[in-house]
Design a protein around this motif. Structure first.
Motif, PDB file in Angstrom:
ATOM      1  N   TYR A 171       6.588  31.278 -11.629  1.00  0.00           N
ATOM      2  CA  TYR A 171       6.728  31.950 -10.335  1.00  0.00           C
ATOM      3  C   TYR A 171       8.203  32.213 -10.026  1.00  0.00           C
ATOM      4  O   TYR A 171       8.847  31.468  -9.295  1.00  0.00           O
ATOM      5  CB  TYR A 171       6.078  31.111  -9.237  1.00  0.00           C
ATOM      6  N   ASN A 210       9.033  34.526  -8.191  1.00  0.00           N
ATOM      7  CA  ASN A 210       9.050  35.109  -6.839  1.00  0.00           C
ATOM      8  C   ASN A 210       9.069  34.039  -5.751  1.00  0.00           C
ATOM      9  O   ASN A 210       8.962  34.375  -4.563  1.00  0.00           O
ATOM     10  CB  ASN A 210       7.841  36.024  -6.645  1.00  0.00           C
ATOM     11  N   HIS A 211       9.205  32.766  -6.107  1.00  0.00           N
ATOM     12  CA  HIS A 211       9.290  31.717  -5.088  1.00  0.00           C
ATOM     13  C   HIS A 211      10.555  31.923  -4.253  1.00  0.00           C
ATOM     14  O   HIS A 211      11.631  32.223  -4.786  1.00  0.00           O
ATOM     15  CB  HIS A 211       9.300  30.342  -5.751  1.00  0.00           C
ATOM     16  N   ARG A 212      10.428  31.757  -2.931  1.00  0.00           N
ATOM     17  CA  ARG A 212      11.541  32.098  -2.040  1.00  0.00           C
ATOM     18  C   ARG A 212      12.814  31.327  -2.375  1.00  0.00           C
ATOM     19  O   ARG A 212      13.898  31.905  -2.463  1.00  0.00           O
ATOM     20  CB  ARG A 212      11.130  31.830  -0.582  1.00  0.00           C
ATOM     21  N   ARG A 213      12.706  30.031  -2.559  1.00  0.00           N
ATOM     22  CA  ARG A 213      13.903  29.235  -2.837  1.00  0.00           C
ATOM     23  C   ARG A 213      14.472  29.555  -4.219  1.00  0.00           C
ATOM     24  O   ARG A 213      15.690  29.501  -4.426  1.00  0.00           O
ATOM     25  CB  ARG A 213      13.571  27.743  -2.749  1.00  0.00           C
ATOM     26  N   TYR A 214      13.605  29.885  -5.151  1.00  0.00           N
ATOM     27  CA  TYR A 214      14.071  30.255  -6.493  1.00  0.00           C
ATOM     28  C   TYR A 214      14.840  31.578  -6.446  1.00  0.00           C
ATOM     29  O   TYR A 214      15.904  31.711  -7.055  1.00  0.00           O
ATOM     30  CB  TYR A 214      12.870  30.344  -7.429  1.00  0.00           C
ATOM     31  N   VAL A 215      14.303  32.560  -5.725  1.00  0.00           N
ATOM     32  CA  VAL A 215      14.941  33.871  -5.644  1.00  0.00           C
ATOM     33  C   VAL A 215      16.318  33.770  -4.997  1.00  0.00           C
ATOM     34  O   VAL A 215      17.268  34.451  -5.398  1.00  0.00           O
ATOM     35  CB  VAL A 215      14.037  34.859  -4.874  1.00  0.00           C
ATOM     36  N   LYS A 216      16.469  32.907  -4.001  1.00  0.00           N
ATOM     37  CA  LYS A 216      17.735  32.769  -3.288  1.00  0.00           C
ATOM     38  C   LYS A 216      18.737  31.902  -4.035  1.00  0.00           C
ATOM     39  O   LYS A 216      19.917  31.873  -3.666  1.00  0.00           O
ATOM     40  CB  LYS A 216      17.484  32.166  -1.901  1.00  0.00           C
ATOM     41  N   GLU A 262      23.555  28.085  -1.560  1.00  0.00           N
ATOM     42  CA  GLU A 262      22.218  28.516  -1.953  1.00  0.00           C
ATOM     43  C   GLU A 262      21.873  28.045  -3.362  1.00  0.00           C
ATOM     44  O   GLU A 262      20.700  27.987  -3.743  1.00  0.00           O
ATOM     45  CB  GLU A 262      22.118  30.047  -1.891  1.00  0.00           C
ATOM     46  N   THR A 307      14.679  39.002 -11.140  1.00  0.00           N
ATOM     47  CA  THR A 307      13.456  38.217 -11.011  1.00  0.00           C
ATOM     48  C   THR A 307      12.216  39.102 -10.952  1.00  0.00           C
ATOM     49  O   THR A 307      12.258  40.232 -10.463  1.00  0.00           O
ATOM     50  CB  THR A 307      13.511  37.332  -9.765  1.00  0.00           C
TER      51      THR A 307
END
Length: 367
Positions: free
Chosen positions: A134, A136-142, A162, A270
């Motif tokens: 994943y 597209n996970h929010r914390r991963y993307v940031k 971040e 991503t």
């Protein structure tokens, strides 16, 4: 009796003060200005849906969408694609022993044999694919520092918060920082053609030209500008936790090393879905010869990337492309479906209008 109307009141102003007839300051009213916009007097057009307008629209949409969809579907089916799953979850798989490791620091090699039933005449694009990952996970993307990736020296020494918990390691800033960079795909893939006499011929794989031009020349830059000594430019930083070597040793080619390494750039873009593919190499057509002739092949894999921890899968995809991109029949199916539904509705509505339209028009309205 005299009227209390004032021109200023029409413009949203009331003259005088409470209890007096003059001398006071004008008090603004809540009444909107007397303009066409605020009083909603602008000209408007509202379509009147009748059989004479709706039926031709449905006919035209169906007439256009069905052949477009057929063209897209046929074009997609003409794209040749071959997929090899090398996850190694099966005991009989050559990569089974390599897949048992959960560590990023273990090195294992395996070879997958496969056969192409048809030749690939045009340029072939080699992708690696991951499933159940994943990105597209929010914390991963940031979890990245775009200023650092753009070569900013201050961000190189003090990465963004971040990037935590991959901001610093052993009291040294990580370059590149963040979870995206830390989880970069690091399997090595080599392709060989097996001749009829059993000898192997290496298929040349091009590692440049796989990233977007804007990413390569705008978003990603090495610190120090054109400084050829990347080791000096990255002095005082450390590699990501899961990497085997620092970023300035990703390639021997100075135009494909450091932050501008194209394998790194491709990974940093991503994916939107948990099952995705990313471009790994390009196999260019050599003159008039076939790019990948029909026959037997061996895929040598340096199995570094662990996927058992998240129950993922790994695969290699060999594919040609067309003017519409890679193999994807969905767009053609969607056009055919919409066109067929519109054409069917137009026929049904035409029959209903022909059967009941005249009757409703001739019916008398009771007084």
């Amino acid at each position: 009796m005299a009227s209390g109307y004032s021109g200023k009141e029409e413009d949203g102003l009331r003259s005088g003060a409470p209890g007096g007839s003059g001398g006071g300051e004008a008090v603004r009213s809540r009444k909107p200005d007397n303009t066409a916009f605020k009083q909603q007097r602008l000209p408007a057009w509202q379509p009147v849906l009748t059989a004479g307008t709706v039926l031709p629209a449905f006919f035209v949409i169906g007439f256009l969408f069905i052949p477009i969809g057929i063209g897209l579907y046929v074009t997609s089916n003409n794209i040749k694609e071959f997929e090899i799953d090398y996850t190694g979850d099966n005991v009989m798989s050559p990569c089974f022993n390599c897949s048992q490791s959960y560590s990023w620091n273990s090195t294992c090699t395996c070879a997958m044999s496969f056969s192409l039933g048809q030749s690939f005449e045009r340029e072939v694009y080699m992708y690696y694919g991951l499933s159940n990952f994943y990105q597209n996970h929010r914390r991963y993307v940031k979890s990245r520092d775009d200023r650092q990736l753009n070569g900013d020296m201050s961000s190189l020494r003090e990465p963004s918060k971040e990037c935590e918990p991959y901001q610093r390691n052993e009291n040294m800033p990580i370059a590149p920082c963040g979870a995206i960079a830390n989880s970069m795909f690091n399997d090595t893939l080599e392709l060989y053609y097996v001749h009829s006499n059993g000898s192997l011929a290496a298929i040349p794989l091009t590692k440049t030209g796989i990233a977007w031009w804007t990413d390569k020349h705008v978003k990603f830059r090495n610190p120090g500008g054109n400084n050829s000594n990347l080791q000096a430019a990255f002095r005082g930083t450390t590699k990501p936790v899961n990497w085997r070597k620092p970023v300035y040793e990703l390639d021997t080619d100075p135009e494909n090393n450091g932050f501008i390494n194209e394998d790194f750039i491709v990974w940093m873009r991503t994916a939107a879905l948990p099952t995705f593919r990313k471009l790994y190499r390009i196999i260019h057509k050599n003159g008039v010869t076939t790019t990948l002739p029909q026959g037997n092949y061996i895929l040598n894999i340096t199995y570094n990337y662990p996927v058992r921890s998240f129950e993922g899968r790994k695969r290699v995809i060999l594919s040609t492309i067309s003017w519409m991109g890679g193999k994807n029949p969905f767009l053609g199916i969607a056009y055919i479906t919409v066109g067929t539904v519109c054409f069917f509705l137009s026929v049904v509505l035409f029959i209903i209008n022909h059967k009941f339209g005249n009757r409703s028009n001739s019916a008398e309205i009771p007084s």
